[in-house]
Design a protein around this motif. Structure first.
Motif, mmCIF file in Angstrom:
data_model
loop_
_atom_site.group_PDB
_atom_site.id
_atom_site.type_symbol
_atom_site.label_atom_id
_atom_site.label_comp_id
_atom_site.label_asym_id
_atom_site.label_seq_id
_atom_site.Cartn_x
_atom_site.Cartn_y
_atom_site.Cartn_z
ATOM 1 N N PRO A 104 0.746 -91.620 20.779
ATOM 2 C CA PRO A 104 2.114 -91.911 20.101
ATOM 3 C C PRO A 104 2.389 -91.112 18.998
ATOM 4 C CG PRO A 104 0.198 -93.545 19.483
ATOM 5 C CD PRO A 104 -0.225 -92.476 20.322
ATOM 6 N N ILE A 105 2.841 -89.903 19.063
ATOM 7 C CA ILE A 105 3.248 -88.808 18.006
ATOM 8 C C ILE A 105 4.614 -88.661 18.088
ATOM 9 C CG2 ILE A 105 1.118 -87.753 17.975
ATOM 10 C CD1 ILE A 105 2.307 -85.370 19.390
ATOM 11 N N ARG A 106 5.392 -88.575 16.975
ATOM 12 C CA ARG A 106 6.969 -88.480 16.973
ATOM 13 C C ARG A 106 7.218 -87.417 16.015
ATOM 14 N NH1 ARG A 106 10.438 -92.394 18.493
ATOM 15 N NH2 ARG A 106 8.958 -93.965 18.237
ATOM 16 N N GLY A 162 7.341 -81.028 11.518
ATOM 17 C CA GLY A 162 6.160 -81.685 11.654
ATOM 18 C C GLY A 162 6.073 -82.842 12.501
ATOM 19 N N TRP A 163 5.005 -83.646 12.636
ATOM 20 C CA TRP A 163 4.494 -84.790 13.641
ATOM 21 C C TRP A 163 4.010 -85.804 13.044
ATOM 22 C CZ3 TRP A 163 4.967 -79.850 15.045
ATOM 23 C CH2 TRP A 163 5.765 -79.373 16.161
ATOM 24 N N LEU A 164 4.326 -87.160 13.382
ATOM 25 C CA LEU A 164 3.645 -88.140 12.861
ATOM 26 C C LEU A 164 2.881 -89.040 13.959
ATOM 27 C CD1 LEU A 164 3.438 -89.736 10.183
ATOM 28 C CD2 LEU A 164 5.302 -91.223 10.849
ATOM 29 N N ILE A 196 0.288 -84.072 23.150
ATOM 30 C CA ILE A 196 1.480 -84.651 24.319
ATOM 31 C C ILE A 196 1.780 -85.979 23.656
ATOM 32 C CG2 ILE A 196 1.871 -85.452 26.805
ATOM 33 C CD1 ILE A 196 -0.269 -83.582 27.479
ATOM 34 N N SER A 197 3.053 -86.284 23.455
ATOM 35 C CA SER A 197 3.570 -87.496 23.104
ATOM 36 C C SER A 197 3.968 -88.306 24.048
ATOM 37 C CB SER A 197 5.049 -87.062 22.138
ATOM 38 O OG SER A 197 5.545 -88.435 21.769
ATOM 39 N N THR A 198 3.577 -89.598 24.037
ATOM 40 C CA THR A 198 4.015 -90.718 24.792
ATOM 41 C C THR A 198 5.499 -91.100 24.622
ATOM 42 O OG1 THR A 198 2.790 -92.583 23.215
ATOM 43 C CG2 THR A 198 1.638 -91.788 25.118
ATOM 44 N N PHE A 199 5.899 -90.588 23.428
ATOM 45 C CA PHE A 199 7.447 -90.790 23.245
ATOM 46 C C PHE A 199 8.532 -90.166 24.134
ATOM 47 C CE2 PHE A 199 5.757 -92.384 19.154
ATOM 48 C CZ PHE A 199 5.459 -93.751 19.768
ATOM 49 N N GLY A 200 8.153 -89.129 24.667
ATOM 50 C CA GLY A 200 8.802 -88.198 25.453
ATOM 51 C C GLY A 200 8.655 -86.886 25.200
ATOM 52 N N GLU A 205 10.477 -84.294 24.009
ATOM 53 C CA GLU A 205 11.092 -83.804 22.625
ATOM 54 C C GLU A 205 10.089 -84.048 21.517
ATOM 55 O OE1 GLU A 205 12.543 -88.040 23.326
ATOM 56 O OE2 GLU A 205 12.397 -86.259 24.524
ATOM 57 N N ASN A 206 9.303 -84.890 21.627
ATOM 58 C CA ASN A 206 8.361 -85.057 20.661
ATOM 59 C C ASN A 206 6.828 -84.494 20.952
ATOM 60 O OD1 ASN A 206 9.730 -87.107 18.898
ATOM 61 N ND2 ASN A 206 9.826 -88.043 20.800
ATOM 62 N N THR A 207 6.660 -83.665 21.952
ATOM 63 C CA THR A 207 5.483 -83.079 22.355
ATOM 64 C C THR A 207 5.400 -81.952 21.432
ATOM 65 O OG1 THR A 207 5.268 -84.116 24.733
ATOM 66 C CG2 THR A 207 4.073 -82.081 23.929
ATOM 67 N N MET A 208 4.131 -81.787 20.837
ATOM 68 C CA MET A 208 3.828 -80.399 19.816
ATOM 69 C C MET A 208 3.530 -79.451 21.121
ATOM 70 S SD MET A 208 0.818 -79.997 17.325
ATOM 71 C CE MET A 208 1.204 -81.556 16.466
ATOM 72 N N SER A 209 4.218 -78.352 21.048
ATOM 73 C CA SER A 209 3.751 -77.177 21.716
ATOM 74 C C SER A 209 3.014 -76.170 20.864
ATOM 75 C CB SER A 209 4.976 -76.531 22.345
ATOM 76 O OG SER A 209 5.711 -75.992 21.270
ATOM 77 N N VAL A 210 2.347 -75.105 21.643
ATOM 78 C CA VAL A 210 1.605 -73.994 21.173
ATOM 79 C C VAL A 210 2.335 -73.374 20.208
ATOM 80 C CG1 VAL A 210 0.333 -71.941 21.347
ATOM 81 C CG2 VAL A 210 -0.200 -74.056 22.862
#
Length: 347
Positions: A142-144, A150-152, A282-286, A288-293
């Motif tokens: 669950p990252i956003r 940045g990501w939370l 990988i974000s469970t929120f979708g 657009e929230n996934t962190m790419s390389v």
């Protein structure tokens, strides 16, 4: 190949080096209450990794430093989100390291028993929690994405303790345990060697079953992943190597068994990296929230500078590590252990 991909691979190689090398250290520590019937037995076990355990742990430090420099957003989000898990790992590693250094101070049976407990639990918790963490990276967290960069991480420690994450943790722990038992058989003689092989046979069988379940679960979870072919290939190689290592151990070929376990750990991690790429978290929120390389990487100039440093330093590190293992390649016997004082004797 872009430098972001190169550094994703370099970080992956460093983590593989850490789990392969410190993995058998953990396994030896886990074997202490099972193979160490007397204090001399336990001293033999600890001495099998005595010259190399601290060098093996430097792979984690180098991997963390590379992660911080190459992918600072990944480092920041993962270390803040997994804060409690990483704190437990750090405490376990500190207690384990202190125990290796102070256990031999000869202050009595209670003194050594406390440190033996620290070594055991300090060897169980890190691979268990590392396995939980890496399994959750594949499953999704669950990252956003935060506005402005940045990501939370919006979960807790309990979020990580889901069925897939726990299975991943148990599998990594058992892989390290099996790896360590084979290493003990490779480094000792007589009854200690025989007992290590027998235990490796039993633990290895459980590991094969649970690892197969984890790999199949990972493949099913990633059937729509563009890298599914690579994921299946790496998982298959890991499975075959694990079974091959188990069979080699049955035949008394500890060297081949150790090599099989090494390949298993390497390709199990490659399975995870293949499932992640080109993402880091990988974000469970979708999506657009996934962190790419690419999105989490440092600047191009930073990656270029780090690449040149790696080109010159990594070969030296590998050469030094290989030389260390060559120097301490001989098997250990009980005769090599100095006689105990009355205060040290096991009661």
């Amino acid at each position: 190949m872009e430098l972001t991909t190169v550094w994703f691979l370099i970080v992956g190689v460093m983590l593989i080096g850490y789990f392969v090398l410190d993995g058998f250290d953990f396994g030896v520590g886990m074997s202490l209450p099972f193979l160490g019937k007397t204090n001399t037995d336990r001293r033999v076990l600890i001495n099998t990794i005595g010259p190399v355990w601290d060098l093996n742990e430097t792979w984690l430090i180098v991997a963390g430093a590379s992660l911080f420099a190459a992918f600072p957003e990944w480092y920041a989000t993962m270390f803040s989100g997994f804060y409690l898990a990483l704190l437990l790992i750090l405490i376990a590693l500190i207690l384990r390291g202190v125990s290796f250094e102070f256990r031999h101070q000869r202050k009595g049976v209670k003194w050594t028993r406390w440190f033996d407990q620290f070594i055991f639990w300090g060897s169980v918790l890190p691979p268990l929690l590392w396995g939980v963490a890496f399994a959750n990276l594949v499953q999704g967290l669950p990252i956003r994405a935060v506005e402005g960069g940045g990501w939370l991480y919006e979960g807790t420690l309990l979020t990580l303790l889901n069925p897939y994450g726990l299975l991943g943790g148990i599998v990594v722990m058992l892989l390290c345990f099996t790896h360590g038992l084979v290493f003990v058989a490779l480094k000792t003689v007589g009854e200690m060697r025989d007992n290590a092989r027998k235990m490796a046979k039993n633990v290895g069988l459980v590991t094969i079953v649970l690892a197969a379940a984890f790999l199949v679960w990972t493949i099913v979870m990633n059937l729509s992943n563009p890298n599914i072919g690579l994921i299946i290939t790496c998982a298959a190689i890991a499975a075959v190597a694990l079974i091959g290592g188990w069979v080699a151990n049955l035949a008394g070929r500890e060297g081949w068994a150790f090599a099989g376990n090494t390949v298993t750990i390497a390709f199990a991690l490659l399975t995870i990296f293949s499932a992640l790429f080109p993402n880091l978290m990988i974000s469970t929120f979708g999506g657009e929230n996934t962190m790419s390389v690419v999105g989490a990487a440092s600047s191009q100039k930073t990656l270029e500078l780090m690449t040149w440093v790696a080109v010159f330093t990594l070969p030296l590190v590998l050469a030094y590590q290989a030389w260390t293992y060559w120097v301490f390649r001989k098997r250990l016997t009980h005769d090599m252990i100095p006689a105990e004082t009355p205060a040290e004797a096991t009661v």
